[in-house]
Design an enzyme around this catalytic site. Sequence first.
Site: not given
Length: 200
Positions: A109, A143
């Site tokens: 990320h 998640e």
Amino acid sequence: MLKIAVLVSGSGSNLQSIIDACESGSINAAVKIVVSDRKEAFGLERAKRKGIRAEFLDSKSFSSREEHEKACAALIDSEGCGLICLAGYMRLVTGWFVRKYPGKIMNIHPALLPSFPGAHAHRDVLAYGAKVSGCTVHFVDEEMDSGPIIIQTSVRVFEGDTEETLGKRVLEQEHKAYPEAIKLFSEGRLEILGRKVIVR
Ligand code: GRF
């Protein structure tokens, strides 16, 4: 030798950094298959150029996210891959997929999680006025952008930065951090203890 599947949706520059690290011998691993959910993803082209199996799986051809992932898993398993790297893969994987490969899925990320999750990290960093950003390599849980963190690298945010200039500075770090995390994994040095990753 560790066999890796890389899932992409776009340019695949992180894929390239992983392929290069495998080829140079700095990681004892090989990318066996690249799967994209976008036909035009340049990552597929990068794979083909290296003689790596490249597959496009159109999510629209499947009745559900899970069916799409089952097809993806069948490809991954057919190559005997022990690690799945999401590299600019723009789909959220389901709980089914995460549970099928416990501790074997990584993502990168382009921000310092848990700050600035989501698809517009650089825009959000700049809008917030943060002075530091960076990249995070983490294991994937159910998640979005939330699993146990393996490596983080920081970069400064400069006045006048744009999404492009910040993104470029972060991407340079991504190309080092992802291969480094895979190297640690391939050496069996990563242990997941709850939220934490212990590097042995
Ligand atoms: C990277 O910034 C990655 O962190 C994010 O999407 C971008 C993909 O770049 N998830 P690339 O396709 O690897 O060039």
